[in-house]
Design a protein around this motif. Structure first.
Motif, PDB file in Angstrom:
ATOM      1  N   VAL A  56       0.682  -1.303  -0.013  1.00  0.00           N
ATOM      2  CA  VAL A  56      -0.024   0.010   0.035  1.00  0.00           C
ATOM      3  C   VAL A  56       0.905   1.244  -0.090  1.00  0.00           C
ATOM      4  N   LEU A  57       0.708   2.258  -0.992  1.00  0.00           N
ATOM      5  CA  LEU A  57       1.449   3.338  -1.052  1.00  0.00           C
ATOM      6  C   LEU A  57       0.358   4.476  -0.675  1.00  0.00           C
ATOM      7  N   ASP A  58       0.493   5.248   0.227  1.00  0.00           N
ATOM      8  CA  ASP A  58      -0.506   6.200   0.456  1.00  0.00           C
ATOM      9  C   ASP A  58       0.046   7.494   0.727  1.00  0.00           C
ATOM     10  N   SER A  59      -0.845   8.381   0.295  1.00  0.00           N
ATOM     11  CA  SER A  59      -0.264   9.677   0.165  1.00  0.00           C
ATOM     12  C   SER A  59      -0.861  10.836   1.014  1.00  0.00           C
ATOM     13  N   GLY A  60      -1.045  10.190   2.481  1.00  0.00           N
ATOM     14  CA  GLY A  60      -1.237  11.181   3.561  1.00  0.00           C
ATOM     15  C   GLY A  60      -2.510  11.178   4.072  1.00  0.00           C
ATOM     16  N   SER A  61      -3.044   9.899   4.207  1.00  0.00           N
ATOM     17  CA  SER A  61      -4.649   9.616   4.548  1.00  0.00           C
ATOM     18  C   SER A  61      -4.667  10.243   5.989  1.00  0.00           C
ATOM     19  N   SER A  62      -5.789  10.849   6.516  1.00  0.00           N
ATOM     20  CA  SER A  62      -6.081  11.215   7.979  1.00  0.00           C
ATOM     21  C   SER A  62      -7.156  10.376   8.424  1.00  0.00           C
ATOM     22  N   ASP A  63      -7.598   9.386   7.683  1.00  0.00           N
ATOM     23  CA  ASP A  63      -8.815   8.780   8.280  1.00  0.00           C
ATOM     24  C   ASP A  63      -8.135   7.360   8.677  1.00  0.00           C
ATOM     25  N   ALA A  64      -8.791   6.073   8.812  1.00  0.00           N
ATOM     26  CA  ALA A  64      -8.445   4.778   9.076  1.00  0.00           C
ATOM     27  C   ALA A  64      -7.848   4.241   8.115  1.00  0.00           C
ATOM     28  N   THR A  65      -7.376   4.629   6.713  1.00  0.00           N
ATOM     29  CA  THR A  65      -6.808   3.940   5.642  1.00  0.00           C
ATOM     30  C   THR A  65      -5.582   2.988   6.335  1.00  0.00           C
ATOM     31  N   THR A  66      -4.640   3.513   6.881  1.00  0.00           N
ATOM     32  CA  THR A  66      -3.344   2.800   7.160  1.00  0.00           C
ATOM     33  C   THR A  66      -3.911   1.685   7.961  1.00  0.00           C
ATOM     34  N   ALA A  67      -4.395   2.010   9.145  1.00  0.00           N
ATOM     35  CA  ALA A  67      -5.007   1.034  10.118  1.00  0.00           C
ATOM     36  C   ALA A  67      -5.475  -0.256   9.389  1.00  0.00           C
ATOM     37  N   ILE A  68      -6.516   0.000   8.399  1.00  0.00           N
ATOM     38  CA  ILE A  68      -7.008  -1.053   7.902  1.00  0.00           C
ATOM     39  C   ILE A  68      -6.018  -1.744   6.886  1.00  0.00           C
ATOM     40  N   ALA A  69      -4.917  -1.135   6.399  1.00  0.00           N
ATOM     41  CA  ALA A  69      -3.942  -1.834   5.500  1.00  0.00           C
ATOM     42  C   ALA A  69      -3.228  -2.577   6.604  1.00  0.00           C
ATOM     43  N   ALA A  70      -2.698  -2.012   7.807  1.00  0.00           N
ATOM     44  CA  ALA A  70      -2.170  -2.881   8.682  1.00  0.00           C
ATOM     45  C   ALA A  70      -2.771  -4.033   9.358  1.00  0.00           C
ATOM     46  N   HIS A  71      -4.135  -4.070   9.178  1.00  0.00           N
ATOM     47  CA  HIS A  71      -4.888  -5.292   9.706  1.00  0.00           C
ATOM     48  C   HIS A  71      -4.814  -6.332   8.907  1.00  0.00           C
ATOM     49  N   TYR A  72      -4.516  -5.984   7.438  1.00  0.00           N
ATOM     50  CA  TYR A  72      -4.324  -7.001   6.465  1.00  0.00           C
ATOM     51  C   TYR A  72      -2.809  -7.405   6.171  1.00  0.00           C
ATOM     52  N   GLY A  73      -2.076  -6.957   6.886  1.00  0.00           N
ATOM     53  CA  GLY A  73      -0.594  -7.330   7.106  1.00  0.00           C
ATOM     54  C   GLY A  73       0.014  -6.756   5.788  1.00  0.00           C
ATOM     55  N   ALA A  74      -0.512  -5.624   5.362  1.00  0.00           N
ATOM     56  CA  ALA A  74       0.044  -4.952   3.903  1.00  0.00           C
ATOM     57  C   ALA A  74       1.362  -4.183   4.544  1.00  0.00           C
ATOM     58  N   ARG A  75       2.425  -3.958   3.722  1.00  0.00           N
ATOM     59  CA  ARG A  75       3.551  -3.367   3.795  1.00  0.00           C
ATOM     60  C   ARG A  75       3.236  -1.957   3.284  1.00  0.00           C
ATOM     61  N   ILE A  76       3.447  -1.047   4.242  1.00  0.00           N
ATOM     62  CA  ILE A  76       2.704   0.529   3.935  1.00  0.00           C
ATOM     63  C   ILE A  76       3.912   1.530   3.885  1.00  0.00           C
ATOM     64  N   HIS A  77       3.638   2.311   2.891  1.00  0.00           N
ATOM     65  CA  HIS A  77       4.622   3.088   2.541  1.00  0.00           C
ATOM     66  C   HIS A  77       3.951   4.334   2.331  1.00  0.00           C
ATOM     67  N   ALA A  78       4.496   5.659   2.222  1.00  0.00           N
ATOM     68  CA  ALA A  78       3.951   6.859   2.148  1.00  0.00           C
ATOM     69  C   ALA A  78       4.868   7.718   1.294  1.00  0.00           C
ATOM     70  N   GLN A  79       4.147   8.586   0.418  1.00  0.00           N
ATOM     71  CA  GLN A  79       4.735   9.647  -0.156  1.00  0.00           C
ATOM     72  C   GLN A  79       3.772  10.612  -0.622  1.00  0.00           C
TER      73      GLN A  79
END
Length: 250
Positions: free
Chosen positions: A34-57
């Protein structure tokens, strides 16, 4: 027989409303990026729940952001999804079977659209897009909008359907038409567009008839009619904005 390992790649921004369904349908994959661009909601928490490798830019544009996410994948084979798209069990099984012995450099998948309050009719024409591919033989195009995966090699078509949840209401669809028609000016400016005033007059009608009749959205009732009208409005806007851009100021 084993299958090729698969990286699922998703770009996100405040995608909490649809991301759970998106990642739940691909939880069988070997990796989720998952490549996130600055979410302020629960996006990254949901991604983490599914074991995603999370990056941001920061968001770099639709095409560039997706290519950056693809480059983060660990495996050669990639499934590229938008955060508002999901796969059912039948589609997942079809992909897994194709990965057992890939015969092509990439595969197109069909996409079914949510139209305001209902799914488009399955008897209508579904679009298909390259979404499953060998990333060593594919790259994103450089379009500002309507970006696509460009493949160096043969492309097959799978009998698998992506559900695109898209904009939930008419206001969202109109806002997207306005936003995309502005972004598309950079792409249109790269080529000479002739008969611009005629296009403004005639092309929206052509776009409506093609979308509504030839693609079968008339089967979706009033939802299909409204979607076709907005599609025609988008066709008008992109040429009207180009005319405005090219017209000398008084």
């Amino acid at each position: 027989m084993g299958r090729e390992q698969l990286s699922v790649v998703v770009t996100t921004f405040n995608s909490a409303g649809t991301l759970d369904a998106c990642l739940r349908g691909v939880s069988w994959a070997d990796e989720i990026v998952v490549l996130d661009s600055g979410s302020s909601d629960a996006t990254t928490a949901i991604a983490a729940h599914y074991g995603a490798r999370i990056h941001a830019q920061p968001f770099a544009g639709y095409s560039a952001q997706k290519q950056a996410a693809i480059d983060l994948a660990s495996h050669r084979w990639v499934l590229l999804l938008d955060s508002d798209e999901s796969l059912d069990a039948d589609a997942a099984a079809c992909l897994q079977q194709a990965l057992c012995a890939p015969a092509h450099a990439a595969y197109r998948l069909w996409r079914r659209e949510w139209q305001f309050w209902r799914w488009q009719s399955r008897r209508g024409r579904l679009n298909h897009y390259v979404r499953l591919f060998d990333r060593q033989r594919a790259r994103m195009s450089d379009h500002e909008v309507h970006e696509e995966v460009q493949v160096d090699g043969p492309v097959g078509v799978l009998d698998a359907v992506i559900d695109h949840h898209g904009e939930p209401d008419i206001a969202g669809r109109v806002a997207k038409a306005n936003r995309y028609s502005s972004l598309q000016q950079a792409d249109l400016a790269k080529r000479k567009v002739s008969w611009l005033r005629l296009r403004m007059v005639a092309y929206p009608t052509v776009a409506f008839l093609r979308y509504y009749l030839l693609r079968g959205h008339w089967r979706s009732g009033w939802a299909g009619f409204i979607a076709a009208r907005i599609h025609a409005f988008y066709a008008f806007l992109k040429y009207a904005k180009l005319y405005e851009r090219q017209r000398p100021r008084d």
